[in-house]
Design an enzyme around this catalytic site. Structure first.
Site, PDB file in Angstrom:
ATOM      1  N   ASP A 163       0.794  -1.219   0.000  1.00  0.00           N
ATOM      2  CA  ASP A 163       0.000   0.000   0.000  1.00  0.00           C
ATOM      3  C   ASP A 163       0.831   1.276   0.000  1.00  0.00           C
ATOM      4  O   ASP A 163       0.559   2.205  -0.743  1.00  0.00           O
ATOM      5  CB  ASP A 163      -0.934   0.002   1.214  1.00  0.00           C
ATOM      6  CG  ASP A 163      -1.642   1.325   1.387  1.00  0.00           C
ATOM      7  OD1 ASP A 163      -2.425   1.683   0.498  1.00  0.00           O
ATOM      8  OD2 ASP A 163      -1.397   2.001   2.403  1.00  0.00           O
ATOM      9  N   ASP A 166       4.904   0.612   3.910  1.00  0.00           N
ATOM     10  CA  ASP A 166       4.960  -0.649   4.637  1.00  0.00           C
ATOM     11  C   ASP A 166       4.742  -1.788   3.640  1.00  0.00           C
ATOM     12  O   ASP A 166       4.823  -1.592   2.437  1.00  0.00           O
ATOM     13  CB  ASP A 166       3.899  -0.668   5.740  1.00  0.00           C
ATOM     14  CG  ASP A 166       2.518  -0.270   5.214  1.00  0.00           C
ATOM     15  OD1 ASP A 166       2.238  -0.550   4.025  1.00  0.00           O
ATOM     16  OD2 ASP A 166       1.724   0.324   5.973  1.00  0.00           O
ATOM     17  N   TYR A 322      -7.760   2.602   6.834  1.00  0.00           N
ATOM     18  CA  TYR A 322      -8.640   2.875   5.697  1.00  0.00           C
ATOM     19  C   TYR A 322     -10.081   2.567   6.083  1.00  0.00           C
ATOM     20  O   TYR A 322     -10.705   1.642   5.558  1.00  0.00           O
ATOM     21  CB  TYR A 322      -8.206   2.043   4.475  1.00  0.00           C
ATOM     22  CG  TYR A 322      -6.924   2.533   3.844  1.00  0.00           C
ATOM     23  CD1 TYR A 322      -6.911   3.684   3.060  1.00  0.00           C
ATOM     24  CD2 TYR A 322      -5.716   1.871   4.060  1.00  0.00           C
ATOM     25  CE1 TYR A 322      -5.736   4.148   2.490  1.00  0.00           C
ATOM     26  CE2 TYR A 322      -4.539   2.327   3.493  1.00  0.00           C
ATOM     27  CZ  TYR A 322      -4.551   3.469   2.712  1.00  0.00           C
ATOM     28  OH  TYR A 322      -3.395   3.930   2.153  1.00  0.00           O
ATOM     29  N   GLU A 569       5.117  10.118   3.430  1.00  0.00           N
ATOM     30  CA  GLU A 569       4.736   8.775   2.979  1.00  0.00           C
ATOM     31  C   GLU A 569       3.881   8.846   1.713  1.00  0.00           C
ATOM     32  O   GLU A 569       2.901   9.587   1.656  1.00  0.00           O
ATOM     33  CB  GLU A 569       3.971   8.026   4.067  1.00  0.00           C
ATOM     34  CG  GLU A 569       3.726   6.561   3.686  1.00  0.00           C
ATOM     35  CD  GLU A 569       3.166   5.733   4.832  1.00  0.00           C
ATOM     36  OE1 GLU A 569       3.349   4.499   4.799  1.00  0.00           O
ATOM     37  OE2 GLU A 569       2.543   6.301   5.748  1.00  0.00           O
TER      38      GLU A 569
END
Length: 618
Positions: A163, A166, A322, A569
């Site tokens: 995703d 990670d 999410y 990120e």
């Protein structure tokens, strides 16, 4: 004795006397000839009587079918030879003198950034990598996904995409990312082709859809579960190693990777159905694969309708990262895509059902109205269905709700313009679609894509603009909005910072990403051993080309630090929106959308006449 004359057909005529006359005849002829000699003879007569004699220089040239003057003949041959020599000389000069081609204009910034943004997906691949993945620091990883979890019914979950920074595989945002990419290919395949990226983006999509087909029984018509997630990110449960408590290269992961299966997940199933349905249009020329995708999409959508519920309900791990707030927007979105993929009007009836639209939030103005994201697809569905009204106009019974969606899309586009106050902007000009909360760029790129796409829809429909209240705005305002937002992301901001890694000279060097931050040096760093690479102030040893980071804060501030994921990120969903906006803006602005491919499965519809009015009663 021979006599020579001229054959009237052009050849020499030779007469042998011995063959033609007796001596008496010759004598008589001689007497006759002598008498004739008293008269002046012309050249021809002399040649008959006297034979060849002294050869005179001929004044004519016999060419077989025509006799021409010798002087004219020589001049003609001379001219031909001279012309041939001159042509050869000119040809020689043209071939030997270096040519000065007009140089091709350099690719625009959007095209350059597009190449890089697509490369990010190569770096996020999980499983056994293809031979030409073109990311030198990545390798095969997590080859036991599914098999290592004894509680999982679905055993082969190798592949897909990580995703973000990670190694978790979340189906919900990744299926949204694939849907967005497929949408762009359907609309803008000529632009991808011009940029040399069409095959690449299709490979990116197929890597995702191949994995989705593994996460449920895609050959069945009815299912009761989906593998929604592989890996765990919640670190509150103790010291068990997982994808967030460890800082490791994906290639070195040796801890357990649990599988989360959902049994009532309408939002996830409908979003995955949208991903497979849209991809079936992308791969329509590969009939077997396209049909496989359509079948999977139908199965998923049926499951989404039969087993109602949010996939992130019940305190599961996904709710932390999410969380889905609603599933009715996915019903509209997924049904719209299935209608385009199949032409089955039952999906269109569902996508345009007023009750579903109401539950999706179409009729009330929340603070996030008009913001397309991995959680809320309503704005995307409104644009997607406005397309149907603009180009096919199916009429009754769909016209009323399609007109509503069209009007709502116009309102959304108005809200993006700087003349209105629906959303604030930073001093540097970045629209605050998430109202100053962190990680703003993923929402900005989606809006830039929708604005450019809608302007191209209007242009293709020969419509110069739209109304915001009493004021008319040209389509150029939408494109200008998109350009200013993407230009901000590419470096035209108060920091002078490009928020796309590898674009320009000044971009984030401390991206929050495990694989990019740990050197590929044949040393395996264990779960805790890798944390030193997260905490070091040194730049990442590996460049995560094309990654769009989370972005600046509401004051245009940005901290290039690996430890703060709210700044540095990147995510799959964010980069999919970036790719969408970039391809829409790239290349020749006169090259708009592909109007017809979206409708390749849609049959022409004759509008059903509206029902007759009720009988008049006095």
């Amino acid at each position: 004795m021979s006599m020579y004359g001229r054959d009237p057909w052009g050849g020499p005529l030779e007469i042998h006397a011995a063959d033609s006359a007796t001596d008496d005849d010759r004598s008589r002829n001689l007497d006759f000839d002598k008498a004739a000699l008293s008269r002046p003879l012309d050249e021809t007569q002399q040649s008959w009587l006297l034979g060849p004699g002294e050869q005179k220089k001929k004044k004519y040239v016999d060419l077989g079918c025509i006799i021409v003057s010798r002087q004219i003949f020589l001049w003609t041959v001379g001219i031909i030879l001279a012309a041939g020599f001159l042509a050869g000389f000119i040809t020689l000069i043209v071939k030997t003198v270096p040519r000065h081609h007009r140089p091709h204009p350099p690719p625009d910034n959007y095209t350059v950034a597009l190449h890089k943004a697509l490369q990010f997906f190569n770096a996020q691949r999980s499983g056994k990598l293809p031979k030409h993945n073109n990311v030198s620091w990545r390798g095969n990883s997590c080859l036991n996904d599914g098999k290592s979890d004894s509680s999982s019914v679905i055993k082969d979950l190798v592949g897909g995409y990580y995703d973000a920074g990670d190694a978790i595989k979340f189906n919900f945002p990744s299926s949204f990312a694939m849907t967005m990419l497929s949408w762009t290919v359907i609309e803008y395949s000529p632009k991808y082709e011009a940029a040399g990226e069409l095959n690449h983006v299709k490979d990116v999509i197929k890597w995702g859809t191949d994995y989705f087909l593994k996460t449920f029984n895609s050959s069945a018509d009815t299912i009761d579960r989906i593998a929604a997630q592989v890996g765990v990110g919640d670190t509150s449960g103790g010291s068990t190693p997982n994808d967030h408590s460890c800082w490791m290269r994906p290639e070195d992961i040796d801890y357990a990777r649990p599988v989360y299966e959902c049994h009532s997940c309408s939002d996830l199933a409908a979003e995955m159905a949208a991903a497979l349905a849209s991809a079936s249009i992308v791969f329509k020329d590969n009939k077997a694969y396209s049909q496989k995708l359509v079948h999977g999409a139908r199965t998923l959508f049926k499951f989404s309708r039969d087993q109602r519920g949010r996939y992130s309900a019940g305190g599961v791990d996904a709710a932390i990262f999410y969380n889905s707030t609603n599933y009715y927007d996915e019903f509209v979105w997924g049904a719209a895509w299935l209608y385009y993929a199949t032409g089955n009007t039952s999906y269109l009836q569902l996508a345009t059902h007023p009750r579903i639209a109401k539950h999706a939030g179409a009729f009330w103005r929340s603070p996030d109205y008009g913001v397309l994201s991995w959680d809320n697809k309503l704005a995307g569905a409104q644009v997607l269905l406005s397309r149907l009204r603009l180009f096919l106009s199916p009429g009754y019974p769909y016209e009323e709700i399609l007109r509503t969606f069209h009007n709502q899309t116009n309102i959304v586009m108005c809200s993006y313009l700087p003349f209105f106050t629906s959303f604030n902007r930073t001093k540097g000009g970045l629209i605050q679609l998430n109202h100053g909360r962190p990680q703003p760029l993923q929402y900005v790129v989606n809006a830039a894509f929708l604005a450019t796409l809608y302007s191209d829809y209007l242009t293709a429909a020969d419509t110069p603009g739209w109304y915001c209240g009493p004021n008319f705005y040209s389509t150029g305002h939408l494109r200008k909005f998109a350009e200013t937002q993407i230009d901000y992301i590419l470096g035209e901001n108060p920091k002078g910072m490009s928020y796309v890694v590898g674009f320009g000279n000044h971009y984030p060097r401390h991206v929050h990403h495990r694989g990019a931050s740990i050197p590929k040096n044949k040393i395996k760093y264990n779960c805790k051993g890798g944390w030193k690479w997260r905490d070091t102030s040194k730049p990442n040893p590996n460049t995560l080309v094309g990654a769009m980071v989370a972005g600046p804060d509401k004051h245009d501030g940005f901290h290039d630090v690996r430890t703060n994921y709210n700044y540095t990120e990147p995510t799959l969903a964010g980069n999919a929106g970036l790719v969408a906006a970039l391809v829409a803006l790239s290349g020749d602005p006169d090259v708009g959308i592909d109007k017809n491919t979206m409708f390749s499965a849609v049959l022409p519809m004759s509008p059903t006449p509206p029902p007759p009015p009720a009988p008049w009663k006095p």
